[in-house]
Design a protein around this motif. Structure first.
Motif: not given
Length: 333
Positions: A258-259, A275-289, A305-308
């Motif tokens: 989890d994030y 697998q995983g880890g990225l905070d879903p809220k990052i997708l609510l920000t901007d491209y650079e972030n 070995p990593y599944i994004f």
């Protein structure tokens, strides 16, 4: 070999496949169109044609590496005869549990009640769009299903104060859950699922002393069962206190984080694919972030070995263009 299987079985680090938890869902306008005409969520999950169509929607839009069936972990209590409904702005509500009724249920009745889920998996897995991709089936972990079946709603931060008062009831239900989860898993695999993910959404609610009884032992039993069917299994014990101990005891083929987890610590502690880890809220920000945060995970796990994936489900308010950006960043890394 399918992309996720290459990472899980071959420990391949030459690329990072990507799929997204809740990728078939409310952030997509094409899903919202279907949902508008189908307000009953359980009935929608049991419409094999629409469920298959929804599952494939993100694969038609994005270059992702897996389809995950559009369904819900609460199909299990529903299949056992416990009424489940979803209320807007509230979430799931379950009717009181009748242990005597559930204990009498046989496997044939259970399978018949949720058979459209398996029909949808068969349709998805045989579609040409997933020919070189994985088809992921899933279940809720025994502990998380127990929480819903006794608590009768999402616990959010706390369980009802009398949750643990009846040991006999809890242990009896856990055995029933495990028995029918195995039936549910087998039917998903028989109809084309080539990976199973076990979601333990409420693992973080437990104190350390309770982990062996409620998480380690019942989840290990499921993991061993999935492995016996020659299919890899990913576990997602969200917000569990000790991922390292979980992996050492439960032994999944891959672990989804989890994030709130420190990816550098996970890398140091865990040898299996991650697998995983990225905070879903990052997708609510901007491209650079988005690029900065995505690249951070890719850099940390570049030799592992990593599944994004995200550290939880994609948020409904997410712009699909940001999802396209995320996939492009991962694929071009």
């Amino acid at each position: 070999m399918k992309p996720l299987n290459k990472i899980i079985y071959n420990k391949d680090t030459s690329f990072n496949p990507i799929w997204i938890m809740r990728q078939a869902g409310r952030y997509l306008p094409e899903f919202r169109e279907i949902r508008k005409k189908n307000p009953d969520f359980i009935n929608l999950c049991l419409n094999d044609n629409l469920s298959a169509e929804i599952t494939l929607q993100p694969l038609k839009r994005f270059n992702i590496d897996a389809a995950i069936i559009f369904s819900d972990i609460l199909m299990l209590p529903y299949g056992l005869g416990q009424k489940v409904k979803f209320e807007k702005n509230f979430g799931p509500k379950l009717d009181s549990l009748d242990l005597n009724e559930i204990a009498k249920l046989d496997e044939v009745d259970f399978v018949e009640k949720i058979y459209p889920v398996y029909k949808a998996i068969k349709k998805v897995s045989s579609d040409t769009i997933v020919k070189d991709k994985n088809t992921i089936g899933f279940v809720g972990a025994p502990w998380t299903l127990l929480v819903y079946m006794i608590n009768l709603k999402s616990p959010k931060k706390d369980l009802n104060e009398n949750f643990f008062k009846d040991d006999f009831l809890i242990n009896r239900i856990l055995l029933i859950i495990e028995k029918f989860l195995k039936v549910h898993i087998k039917n998903q695999i028989d109809n084309g699922a080539n990976i199973i993910q076990i979601f333990d959404s409420w693992a973080g609610l437990l104190e350390e002393k309770d982990l062996p009884n409620y998480i380690y032992t019942p989840t290990l039993n499921l993991v061993e069962y999935v492995k016996s069917l020659n299919v890899p299994v990913i576990c997602f014990p969200r917000e569990i206190k000790n991922y390292k101990e979980f992996c050492e005891i439960v032994k999944p083929d891959a672990i989804s984080i989890d994030y709130n987890v420190d990816p550098k610590k996970i890398l140091k502690d865990i040898k299996i694919p991650i697998q995983g880890g990225l905070d879903p809220k990052i997708l609510l920000t901007d491209y650079e972030n988005l690029k900065k945060e995505t690249s951070k995970y890719l850099e940390i796990f570049k030799d592992h070995p990593y599944i994004f994936n995200l550290g939880h489900g994609i948020l409904p308010e997410t712009n699909p263009e940001m999802v396209a950006n995320l996939i492009e960043i991962v694929k071009n890394n």
